[in-house]
Design a protein around this motif. Structure first.
Motif, PDB file in Angstrom:
ATOM      1  N   PRO A  96       0.738  -0.576   0.080  1.00 40.35           N
ATOM      2  CA  PRO A  96       0.049   0.405   0.107  1.00 40.35           C
ATOM      3  C   PRO A  96       0.600   1.274   0.028  1.00 40.35           C
ATOM      4  N   PRO A  97       1.840   1.187   1.251  1.00 42.05           N
ATOM      5  CA  PRO A  97       2.578   2.857   1.040  1.00 42.05           C
ATOM      6  C   PRO A  97       3.191   3.058  -0.331  1.00 42.05           C
ATOM      7  N   LYS A  98       3.727   1.850  -1.429  1.00 37.00           N
ATOM      8  CA  LYS A  98       4.375   2.406  -2.744  1.00 37.00           C
ATOM      9  C   LYS A  98       3.638   2.738  -3.003  1.00 37.00           C
ATOM     10  N   GLN A 157       0.563   8.897  -6.683  1.00 39.90           N
ATOM     11  CA  GLN A 157       0.746  10.312  -6.130  1.00 39.90           C
ATOM     12  C   GLN A 157       1.802  11.101  -7.199  1.00 39.90           C
ATOM     13  N   ALA A 158       2.750  10.330  -7.772  1.00 41.86           N
ATOM     14  CA  ALA A 158       2.734  10.595  -9.014  1.00 41.86           C
ATOM     15  C   ALA A 158       2.828  10.538 -10.488  1.00 41.86           C
ATOM     16  N   THR A 213      -6.023   0.589  -3.293  1.00 39.43           N
ATOM     17  CA  THR A 213      -4.852   1.670  -1.932  1.00 39.43           C
ATOM     18  C   THR A 213      -5.124   2.882  -3.264  1.00 39.43           C
ATOM     19  N   GLN A 248      -8.916   4.790  -3.502  1.00 40.69           N
ATOM     20  CA  GLN A 248      -8.968   5.098  -2.821  1.00 40.69           C
ATOM     21  C   GLN A 248      -7.854   6.766  -2.624  1.00 40.69           C
ATOM     22  N   GLU A 249      -6.851   6.314  -3.513  1.00 41.92           N
ATOM     23  CA  GLU A 249      -5.665   7.436  -3.450  1.00 41.92           C
ATOM     24  C   GLU A 249      -6.427   8.728  -4.703  1.00 41.92           C
ATOM     25  N   LYS A 306       1.025   3.314  -3.332  1.00 39.56           N
ATOM     26  CA  LYS A 306      -0.114   5.347  -2.607  1.00 39.56           C
ATOM     27  C   LYS A 306       1.251   6.374  -3.492  1.00 39.56           C
ATOM     28  N   GLU A 307       2.611   6.583  -3.046  1.00 38.02           N
ATOM     29  CA  GLU A 307       3.355   7.246  -3.694  1.00 38.02           C
ATOM     30  C   GLU A 307       3.772   6.736  -5.480  1.00 38.02           C
ATOM     31  N   ALA A 308       3.353   5.393  -6.129  1.00 37.59           N
ATOM     32  CA  ALA A 308       3.103   5.809  -7.610  1.00 37.59           C
ATOM     33  C   ALA A 308       1.783   6.796  -7.673  1.00 37.59           C
TER      34      ALA A 308
END
Lengths: 387, 286
Positions: free
Chosen positions: A195-197, A203-204, A221, A224-225, A199-201
C-alpha cells in the motif's frame, strides 16, 4: 521466580503442541483438496480471490479443503508434503513461483493430482490453470480512453513481467483505439502488495497529470488515493466499487471457482486422474466466465458513467460509428463466444518503437501471450526488459 | 517551486508514521532497550485503530486504542528484556512476527471495506508529531527526567547508584515507545490509507528502526530524518522514468549504515549509541 515462569511457559507450549496434533474427528471420508497460497488470505487480492473460490468449492461439492497461506515462493515442497501427510488427494498450488517445487512433488507423489496456477510445466499428474484478464483490461482501456480529459491515463504496475506487461499492453491498446492521442503513464512497484508504494506511485502519476487509473496491486490503495482528488479508476481483482463509488468506473473480477468446480467435478467423476493430466491446461477468459468486467459482481459499468460513455463516439471498421458504451458491449459479446470472434492481440500490432510485433492475420497464441515483453504504442515511462 | 512543495508534502505524509515510530524507538533506546518489534507494534496499532474507528466512527478514539495496544505489546518486550533479561534483539524480532501474525489473524474479515470516517492525512498527526519531537527533545536534554533516562541508557549502574529504579525507567520508556509505534500504525490505517489489509505496514517498522539510529537518538534530528526518508520514498516513484526506484528506496538504510560507520569512527560521544544499549542490567554485575 524465573524458574516458575519458564516452567509455566514450557507447559503451555507442550499443551499447545499436543492439542495441535489431536485429530479433529471427521470419520466421513471426503475427497481432501489442498490449496497452497503465496500470500495471506486477508490480502484482498490474488490469494483472497483463491480463498473465496475455495470456500465456494467446499459449499458446492462433497469435498473437504485444507489450505496453507503465506508460503514463500520456492519453498512450496515441505508444505505439499504436509498436505499430502494430512490426506490431500488433490493439491492446487497458486503462484507462478511454486512451479518447480510442484513439478518435483508431482514426481514424488505419483498418486496425487496436482494443478498449478499460471505456470507452463505439466506432467501426467500435474495440470495447469489460469484465469486471465487481458480481454478485460482491453475493455477497461476502451472506457478509460473515452473518459480521460487530460489524455493521460495511468497504470500502477506490480512487476515488469510478461503477465503484467500483457495486461498493461491490452489496456493501452484499448485506450488508444478510442483515443489515439492518449498516453499511458506507467509506474512500477516491484511488489505485488505494498500500500505505501502504491500510494506514492499514484501521487507521482497525479503529478504527471493522469486523471484515470488502472493498476496491478493487491489492495484498493490506488482507488482510494486517486478518489481523494476525484480522479477515476478501474478496480483490480476484488470487488472494490465500495472504496470509491463515485470514481470507480469498472474493473476486473476473477471467478477462480469456475475453474476449481469444473476441475474437481471431473476428478470426482473419475475423468481426471493422476494419469491423464499431461495436456490439461485451463486458460480461461471471458467466454468461460472465469473473469468478469466490473468493479462489483453484476455491475459491468458504474451507472454514473454510462451516459458519458454513450455520448462519446468512436469510428470502427466493423461497426461504423458507434458509442464507446456500445462498442464495449459488442466486444464483450464477441469475446464471450467460444471460439472468440475478436481478440485484442490480433495483428497487425506494432510496439511503441514501431517494430511489428503481431503481423496482420495473426493472433497471439497463449505461448506468445505468456512470454511477451514489448510495450504497446502510447505507453510512457520505464519498461525494464524492453526488447 | 510548486513541484518542490508538492514533493515535500508527500515527504511529510509518508514521514509522519516514520517520525512517530522513531520518537518512540529513540526513547526506548535512550533507556538502553532496543526494540526491533516496531513493525509488529505498528501493525497491531493499525488493525485496532481501524477496527475501533470503523465501529465507533471516531478515528481519534481508534488512535487512542492503538496507543494502548502498542504499549501493551511493548510491555511484553519490556518483561522479556528487562525482567527476564533475555536477548533484546531476539525478543524484538519475535514481537514483530507475533504482531504481524496476530494482526493478520484478528483482521480476518475486516479487509475489503473502506473506513467510514477517515482522518485527513495532513490534519492532526503531522503537526502533533513535530510538536511532540520538540517536547521530547526538551525533556531529554533539559530536564531531570531526561538526565535519568539518558543515564539509565548510558550507565544503568550509575543510575542505580543515584537511586534510580532502572527497571521502572526502562519499562516506562519501552511502553511509551510502543504507544507511539501504535499511533504510527494507526495513522496508516485511519489516515494514510484508510482501510485494513493484512501486512499493510509493509516494512515501515524497519525503516523506523534505521531512522532512530540515523537521527543519532535525537528527537529533533528525527524530524529532519523522517522528512528526508519520506521524501526519498516518494521520489523513488516520482523520478522512476529517469532513476530506477531501488537505489532511492535503499537510501534510508544506506544512509543509516553510513552514519553508523562515520560516527563510530570519528563522531563525538553524543552522536553515538547509548553505552548500555542492548545490554541487560543486573545489579552488582561488572
Amino acid at each position: 521466580m524465573r524458574w516458575k515462569v519458564s516452567r509455566w511457559l514450557t507447559a503451555v507450549v507442550v499443551i499447545a503442541v499436543v492439542l495441535a496434533f489431536i485429530p479433529t474427528g471427521n470419520a466421513q471420508q471426503k475427497l481432501k483438496v489442498g490449496f497452497i497460497y503465496v500470500g495471506p488470505i486477508g490480502d484482498y487480492g490474488w490469494t483472497n480471490a483463491h480463498d473465496v473460490a475455495r470456500r465456494m468449492v467446499e459449499q458446492q461439492l462433497p469435498v473437504e479443503t485444507l489450505y496453507v497461506e503465506s508460503v514463500p515462493e520456492g519453498k512450496v515442497e515441505p508444505f505439499i508434503d504436509r498436505l499430502v501427510g494430512q490426506g490431500a488427494k488433490v493439491i492446487f498450488t497458486t503462484s507462478f513461483g511454486f512451479m518447480d517445487g510442484t513439478v518435483a512433488a508431482a514426481q514424488r507423489y505419483p498418486n496425487v493430482v496436482f494443478a498449478h496456477a499460471s505456470g507452463f510445466k505439466r506432467a501426467r499428474n500435474l495440470a495447469t490453470y489460469m484465469a486471465d484478464f487481458y480481454q478485460v483490461y482491453y475493455l477497461n482501456g476502451l472506457m478509460a480512453g473515452a473518459l480521460t480529459k487530460t489524455n493521460k491515463v495511468g497504470y500502477v504496475g506490480a512487476f515488469p513481467i510478461p503477465e503484467v506487461k500483457r495486461h498493461l499492453d491490452a489496456y493501452a491498446l484499448g485506450v488508444r483505439y478510442v483515443n489515439p492521442q492518449a498516453t499511458i503513464n506507467v509506474r512500477w512497484l516491484q511488489d505485488w502488495f505494498s500500500p505505501p508504494k502504491a500510494k506514492e506511485a499514484t501521487q507521482a502519476l497525479i503529478a504527471d497529470g493522469v486523471d484515470v487509473f488502472a493498476f496491478t496491486e493487491d489492495s484498493p490503495t490506488v482507488i482510494q488515493e486517486s478518489a481523494k482528488k476525484n480522479l477515476l479508476s478501474f478496480a483490480h481483482y476484488s470487488p472494490m466499487y465500495k472504496f470509491a463509488p463515485k470514481q470507480v468506473v469498472s474493473g476486473e473480477l476473477v471467478h477462480w471457482e469456475t475453474i476449481y468446480l469444473d476441475f474437481l467435478r471431473k476428478v470426482l467423476a473419475g475423468k481426471y486422474t493422476a494419469d491423464n493430466l499431461q495436456d490439461v491446461d485451463y486458460w480461461w477468459l471471458l467466454a468461460e466466465k472465469a473473469v468478469e468486467v466490473g468493479a462489483e459482481p453484476g455491475m459491468m459499468i458504474n451507472p454514473l458513467f454510462v451516459s458519458r460513455l454513450k455520448s462519446t463516439t468512436v469510428k470502427t471498421v466493423e461497426f461504423g460509428t458507434l458509442s464507446v458504451y456500445d462498442l464495449v458491449q459488442r466486444r464483450i459479446a464477441q469475446m464471450s463466444k467460444n471460439p472468440v470472434v475478436f481478440d485484442p492481440f490480433a495483428g497487425p500490432i506494432q510496439d511503441r518503437k514501431g517494430v511489428v510485433r503481431v503481423p496482420a492475420g495473426h493472433t497471439m497464441t497463449v505461448g506468445e501471450l505468456t512470454s511477451m515483453e514489448w510495450a504497446a504504442p502510447g505507453v510512457t515511462g520505464p519498461w525494464p526488459g524492453e526488447p | 517551486m510548486s513541484w518542490l512543495i508538492d514533493v515535500l508534502i508527500r515527504g511529510v505524509a509518508f514521514g509522519t508514521p516514520l517520525l512517530w515510530g522513531a520518537l518512540g524507538e529513540i526513547y526506548a533506546e535512550r533507556a538502553g532497550i532496543v526494540n526491533l518489534g516496531v513493525e509488529g507494534m505498528m501493525i497491531l496499532g493499525a488493525f485496532f485503530a481501524f477496527a475501533v474507528a470503523q465501529v465507533s466512527g471516531h478515528p481519534v478514539l481508534g488512535l487512542a486504542v492503538a496507543a494502548v495496544i502498542g504499549g501493551s505489546a511493548a510491555l511484553l518486550h519490556a518483561f522479556v528484556s528487562v525482567t527476564l533479561r533475555a536477548n533484546q534483539f531476539v525478543s524484538g524480532l519475535a514481537l514483530s512476527m507475533l504482531g504481524l501474525g496476530l494482526a493478520g489473524l484478528l483482521g480476518r474479515g475486516w479487509e475489503g471495506s473502506p473506513l467510514r470516517t477517515p482522518l485527513p492525512e495532513l490534519s492532526v498527526l503531522p503537526p502533533l508529531g513535530a510538536l511532540l519531537a520538540i517536547v521530547l527533545w526538551i525533556l531529554l536534554y533539559h530536564t531531570r527526567w531526561g538526565i535519568i533516562l539518558r543515564t539509565t541508557g548510558e550507565s544503568p549502574a550509575a543510575a542505580d547508584a543515584m537511586g534510580v529504579n532502572v527497571s521502572l525507567v526502562r519499562y516506562l520508556a519501552v511502553i511509551f515507545g510502543g504507544m507511539l509505534a501504535g499511533v504510527a500504525g494507526g495513522f496508516l490505517s485511519v489516515a494514510y490509507r484508510p482501510s485494513w489489509t493484512e501486512g499493510m505496514t509493509g516494512g515501515i517498522g524497519w525503516i523506523v528502526v534505521a531512522l532512530a539510529i540515523f537521527a543519532s537518538w535525537d528527537p529533533l534530528r528525527a524530524v529532519g530524518a523522517a522528512l528526508l526518508f519520506g521524501t526519498l520514498f516518494h521520489l523513488s516513484f516520482r523520478l522512476q522514468a529517469w532513476i530506477p526506484p531501488e537505489p532511492l528506496q535503499m537510501m534510508p538504510f544506506a544512509f543509516t549504515i553510513l552514519v553508523l560507520a562515520v560516527t563510530a569512527r570519528w563522531g563525538a560521544r553524543k552522536w553515538q549509541a547509548p553505552e548500555a544499549l542492548g545490554l541487560p542490567y543486573l545489579r552488582g554485575e561488572r
